[in-house]
Design a protein around this motif. Sequence first.
Motif, PDB file in Angstrom:
ATOM      1  N   LEU A 300     148.635  50.435  82.012  1.00 16.01           N
ATOM      2  CA  LEU A 300     148.910  49.957  83.365  1.00 16.01           C
ATOM      3  C   LEU A 300     148.257  50.844  84.405  1.00 16.01           C
ATOM      4  CD1 LEU A 300     152.704  49.018  83.011  1.00 16.01           C
ATOM      5  CD2 LEU A 300     150.723  47.489  82.980  1.00 16.01           C
ATOM      6  N   ARG A 301     148.206  52.157  84.132  1.00 22.84           N
ATOM      7  CA  ARG A 301     147.553  53.104  85.043  1.00 22.84           C
ATOM      8  C   ARG A 301     146.521  53.877  84.240  1.00 22.84           C
ATOM      9  NH1 ARG A 301     152.946  53.432  86.010  1.00 22.84           N
ATOM     10  NH2 ARG A 301     153.106  55.349  84.791  1.00 22.84           N
ATOM     11  N   PRO A 302     145.367  53.280  83.973  1.00 22.96           N
ATOM     12  CA  PRO A 302     144.431  53.843  83.000  1.00 22.96           C
ATOM     13  C   PRO A 302     143.867  55.210  83.341  1.00 22.96           C
ATOM     14  CG  PRO A 302     143.433  52.018  84.209  1.00 22.96           C
ATOM     15  CD  PRO A 302     144.881  52.012  84.546  1.00 22.96           C
ATOM     16  N   LEU A 303     143.830  55.605  84.623  1.00 24.07           N
ATOM     17  CA  LEU A 303     143.251  56.900  84.959  1.00 24.07           C
ATOM     18  C   LEU A 303     144.303  57.977  85.212  1.00 24.07           C
ATOM     19  CD1 LEU A 303     140.169  56.054  87.187  1.00 24.07           C
ATOM     20  CD2 LEU A 303     140.202  57.012  84.878  1.00 24.07           C
ATOM     21  N   LYS A 306     144.109  61.540  83.388  1.00 22.33           N
ATOM     22  CA  LYS A 306     142.758  61.784  82.895  1.00 22.33           C
ATOM     23  C   LYS A 306     141.909  62.404  84.000  1.00 22.33           C
ATOM     24  CE  LYS A 306     144.083  58.373  81.138  1.00 22.33           C
ATOM     25  NZ  LYS A 306     145.464  57.938  80.780  1.00 22.33           N
ATOM     26  N   GLU A 307     141.131  63.407  83.633  1.00 22.94           N
ATOM     27  CA  GLU A 307     140.223  64.025  84.592  1.00 22.94           C
ATOM     28  C   GLU A 307     139.136  63.019  84.948  1.00 22.94           C
ATOM     29  OE1 GLU A 307     138.202  65.778  87.079  1.00 22.94           O
ATOM     30  OE2 GLU A 307     139.860  67.020  86.354  1.00 22.94           O
ATOM     31  N   THR A 308     138.983  62.743  86.252  1.00 22.46           N
ATOM     32  CA  THR A 308     138.037  61.697  86.672  1.00 22.46           C
ATOM     33  C   THR A 308     136.594  62.057  86.357  1.00 22.46           C
ATOM     34  OG1 THR A 308     138.008  62.650  88.904  1.00 22.46           O
ATOM     35  CG2 THR A 308     139.555  60.845  88.490  1.00 22.46           C
ATOM     36  N   ARG A 309     136.311  63.345  86.163  1.00 25.83           N
ATOM     37  CA  ARG A 309     134.946  63.721  85.783  1.00 25.83           C
ATOM     38  C   ARG A 309     134.604  63.225  84.387  1.00 25.83           C
ATOM     39  NH1 ARG A 309     134.772  69.260  85.101  1.00 25.83           N
ATOM     40  NH2 ARG A 309     137.042  69.223  84.961  1.00 25.83           N
ATOM     41  N   PHE A 310     135.622  63.023  83.550  1.00 21.47           N
ATOM     42  CA  PHE A 310     135.383  62.620  82.163  1.00 21.47           C
ATOM     43  C   PHE A 310     135.744  61.157  81.914  1.00 21.47           C
ATOM     44  CE2 PHE A 310     136.758  67.241  81.654  1.00 21.47           C
ATOM     45  CZ  PHE A 310     135.464  67.705  81.771  1.00 21.47           C
ATOM     46  N   GLY A 311     136.801  60.665  82.531  1.00 24.91           N
ATOM     47  CA  GLY A 311     137.199  59.286  82.339  1.00 24.91           C
ATOM     48  C   GLY A 311     137.945  59.062  81.036  1.00 24.91           C
ATOM     49  N   ILE A 312     138.245  57.813  80.750  1.00 22.71           N
ATOM     50  CA  ILE A 312     139.066  57.473  79.590  1.00 22.71           C
ATOM     51  C   ILE A 312     138.381  57.794  78.256  1.00 22.71           C
ATOM     52  CG2 ILE A 312     140.079  55.531  78.321  1.00 22.71           C
ATOM     53  CD1 ILE A 312     140.811  54.357  81.040  1.00 22.71           C
ATOM     54  N   PRO A 313     137.117  57.401  78.035  1.00 28.40           N
ATOM     55  CA  PRO A 313     136.513  57.652  76.722  1.00 28.40           C
ATOM     56  C   PRO A 313     136.493  59.137  76.340  1.00 28.40           C
ATOM     57  CG  PRO A 313     135.214  56.056  77.934  1.00 28.40           C
ATOM     58  CD  PRO A 313     136.217  56.596  78.897  1.00 28.40           C
ATOM     59  N   SER A 314     136.059  59.997  77.251  1.00 27.02           N
ATOM     60  CA  SER A 314     135.990  61.426  76.940  1.00 27.02           C
ATOM     61  C   SER A 314     137.371  62.044  76.821  1.00 27.02           C
ATOM     62  CB  SER A 314     135.193  62.165  78.015  1.00 27.02           C
ATOM     63  OG  SER A 314     133.830  61.787  77.971  1.00 27.02           O
ATOM     64  N   SER A 315     138.326  61.527  77.594  1.00 33.36           N
ATOM     65  CA  SER A 315     139.698  62.016  77.476  1.00 33.36           C
ATOM     66  C   SER A 315     140.285  61.637  76.122  1.00 33.36           C
ATOM     67  CB  SER A 315     140.562  61.460  78.609  1.00 33.36           C
ATOM     68  OG  SER A 315     140.141  61.938  79.867  1.00 33.36           O
ATOM     69  N   ALA A 316     140.050  60.396  75.713  1.00 34.88           N
ATOM     70  CA  ALA A 316     140.557  59.932  74.415  1.00 34.88           C
ATOM     71  C   ALA A 316     139.903  60.697  73.271  1.00 34.88           C
ATOM     72  CB  ALA A 316     140.315  58.436  74.270  1.00 34.88           C
ATOM     73  N   LEU A 317     138.586  60.919  73.361  1.00 39.42           N
ATOM     74  CA  LEU A 317     137.865  61.635  72.319  1.00 39.42           C
ATOM     75  C   LEU A 317     138.374  63.075  72.197  1.00 39.42           C
ATOM     76  CD1 LEU A 317     135.563  61.788  70.251  1.00 39.42           C
ATOM     77  CD2 LEU A 317     133.992  62.285  72.145  1.00 39.42           C
ATOM     78  N   PHE A 318     138.576  63.720  73.323  1.00 44.54           N
ATOM     79  CA  PHE A 318     139.070  65.093  73.308  1.00 44.54           C
ATOM     80  C   PHE A 318     140.499  65.133  72.778  1.00 44.54           C
ATOM     81  CE2 PHE A 318     140.053  69.327  74.485  1.00 44.54           C
ATOM     82  CZ  PHE A 318     138.883  69.984  74.859  1.00 44.54           C
ATOM     83  N   SER A 326     143.998  71.702  64.643  1.00 44.27           N
ATOM     84  CA  SER A 326     145.134  72.497  65.141  1.00 44.27           C
ATOM     85  C   SER A 326     144.716  73.245  66.399  1.00 44.27           C
ATOM     86  CB  SER A 326     145.610  73.475  64.065  1.00 44.27           C
ATOM     87  OG  SER A 326     144.607  74.416  63.742  1.00 44.27           O
ATOM     88  N   THR A 327     143.985  72.563  67.284  1.00 44.25           N
ATOM     89  CA  THR A 327     143.416  73.239  68.442  1.00 44.25           C
ATOM     90  C   THR A 327     144.385  73.294  69.615  1.00 44.25           C
ATOM     91  OG1 THR A 327     141.257  72.435  67.741  1.00 44.25           O
ATOM     92  CG2 THR A 327     141.407  73.352  69.956  1.00 44.25           C
ATOM     93  N   GLY A 328     144.764  72.167  70.134  1.00 45.78           N
ATOM     94  CA  GLY A 328     145.719  72.163  71.227  1.00 45.78           C
ATOM     95  C   GLY A 328     145.116  72.263  72.613  1.00 45.78           C
ATOM     96  N   ALA A 329     143.804  72.505  72.731  1.00 41.50           N
ATOM     97  CA  ALA A 329     143.174  72.462  74.045  1.00 41.50           C
ATOM     98  C   ALA A 329     143.251  71.033  74.576  1.00 41.50           C
ATOM     99  CB  ALA A 329     141.717  72.908  73.953  1.00 41.50           C
ATOM    100  N   VAL A 330     143.320  70.876  75.898  1.00 39.40           N
ATOM    101  CA  VAL A 330     143.416  69.535  76.474  1.00 39.40           C
ATOM    102  C   VAL A 330     142.490  69.414  77.671  1.00 39.40           C
ATOM    103  CG1 VAL A 330     145.789  69.116  75.717  1.00 39.40           C
ATOM    104  CG2 VAL A 330     145.397  70.239  77.912  1.00 39.40           C
ATOM    105  N   ASN A 331     141.896  68.243  77.830  1.00 36.78           N
ATOM    106  CA  ASN A 331     141.153  67.956  79.062  1.00 36.78           C
ATOM    107  C   ASN A 331     141.801  66.802  79.812  1.00 36.78           C
ATOM    108  OD1 ASN A 331     140.393  65.575  77.779  1.00 36.78           O
ATOM    109  ND2 ASN A 331     138.209  65.815  78.184  1.00 36.78           N
ATOM    110  N   ALA A 332     143.030  66.448  79.383  1.00 33.82           N
ATOM    111  CA  ALA A 332     143.802  65.401  80.037  1.00 33.82           C
ATOM    112  C   ALA A 332     145.285  65.695  79.827  1.00 33.82           C
ATOM    113  CB  ALA A 332     143.453  64.028  79.460  1.00 33.82           C
ATOM    114  N   MET A 333     146.136  65.104  80.657  1.00 34.24           N
ATOM    115  CA  MET A 333     147.575  65.310  80.548  1.00 34.24           C
ATOM    116  C   MET A 333     148.156  64.308  79.555  1.00 34.24           C
ATOM    117  SD  MET A 333     150.032  67.207  81.720  1.00 34.24           S
ATOM    118  CE  MET A 333     149.437  67.857  83.284  1.00 34.24           C
TER     119      MET A 333
END
Length: 540
Positions: A300-303, A306-318, A326-333
Amino acid sequence: MSSTAAGLLQVGFLLVALAVVYRPFGDYMARVYTGTTHSRVERAIYRTARVDPGSEQRWGTYAQAVIGFSFVGVVLLIILQRVQSVLPFDFGRGNVPPGMAFNTAISFVTNTNWQSYVPEAVMGHTVQMAGLTVQNFVSGAVGMAVAVALVRGFTRDQTDRLGNFWVDLVRGTLRILLPVATLFAIVLVATGVVMSLKSGVTVDGHTVATAPVASQEAIKELGTNGGGVLNANSAHPFENPNGWSNLVEIFLILLIPVCLTRTFGTMVGNRKQGHVLLGVMGVLWSAMLAVIWTAEANGLRPLEGKETRFGIPSSALFADTTTATSTGAVNAMHDSFTGLGGGGTLLNMLFGEMTPGGVGTGLYSILVMAIIAMFLAGLMVGRTPEYLGKKLGRREVTAAAVSILAMPTVVLIGAGIAAILPSTQGALNNPGPHGLSEILYAYASASNNNGSAFAGITVTGDWFQASLGVCMALGRFLPIIAVLCLAGSLARQKKVPVTAGTLPTTGPLFATLLTGAIVLVAALTFIPALALGPIAEALL
């Protein structure tokens, strides 16, 4: 170009890059752990530590070395945090509180890198560099050492020796992690990642925190550690400024877990064995990427989140990559993901993080699951199961079962207790199914040594600091002890010849069996909890 096309292009570029380095880097790591010569620096380390590099250890001694080394690391890291105020580059941030110091020390020593603090407000550069970053290297090297010890259990015949932990630790650190991290620190600087010893810079009257980010960012991802130098982690433009840096960081996360399957195949003398493991990892990683990407693209709120510099595809991939390892780093909430998208990241961890898993931990976890799969196959056809020429009897299956069941036990007990505590309700930002997902995610992340969080839960209270610290320790060391016991039992056996009744483990039948075992164990263990959390939220 549409965002979907750009995302598919990134995935394709990532897979090509991994394919290019798979063979040379995987074989290089095999040579590192099977070589018999020692460099001058390594010999100096052994002399200083009074280690005989020519001696080998039984599984119990190897395990004691792992536990002892990690315990000393926890103690030293606690002390370093507690005396931060007298260290250089502390920037007046003071000593770290006892509970937080305990939690952080266990977190980084266990390769979890769960952070219950704001890095730029709590940790000075000295603690970051001399404490946390050092553990980023050696905790990854410990995981690889345990994986290699298990592989030796399959390759050795009628012996009680698994190698020397201290040699494996030093080689993994100096020959693999340090040179690759150094190279990619330079690459990250070239992409725009910050590298500074200043505490911050002033822009329009506002102070923006800085740090020696690039050098720590490289090993953060390469060692599947994940702890950010800055609070926003890989969503911060100083840690991850653009699409190229984002892709480099994802590549670093996958590099060693993927290439270790080649190392395994090379060491056991049959590279098809490694190809099967890689295929299973790839199928599950791809399936969860499709789930997360689709869920977020159609939310319903796709962005949101998600960091707007990366968008949905890069957020999903990360998100898929960081929770499948077992990394745990995030580029999105992750807390802002849809019920299904957030559930996908959670399920990645509940698979046991073997798709492809962490540095070392992914390989030994999927090998343990391969033993479980072969045991199930043996029950179905009524014969003693075998894997790579070793019979899987009561001792081997018991050790494998303990390794597999340790994580679910810790996750469910920890999350169950937290869910009924009155104090927990005040720590949640969301009620209902999403709140339960936040609790379950926190304990799954800690017990799987992942370290990512939904971030909708406040974990600075004494209960969370202590309980999550205990979960990190149990989730790390119980499986390690069981894996080393398994390795010792396998090494003592004599290899059995392949017969007409031996189930081939290099074809699609075994790959399907192994994939099914991974999914089945996770489903039987966690479906009730997932039904009350992310599944219920997705259906609302």
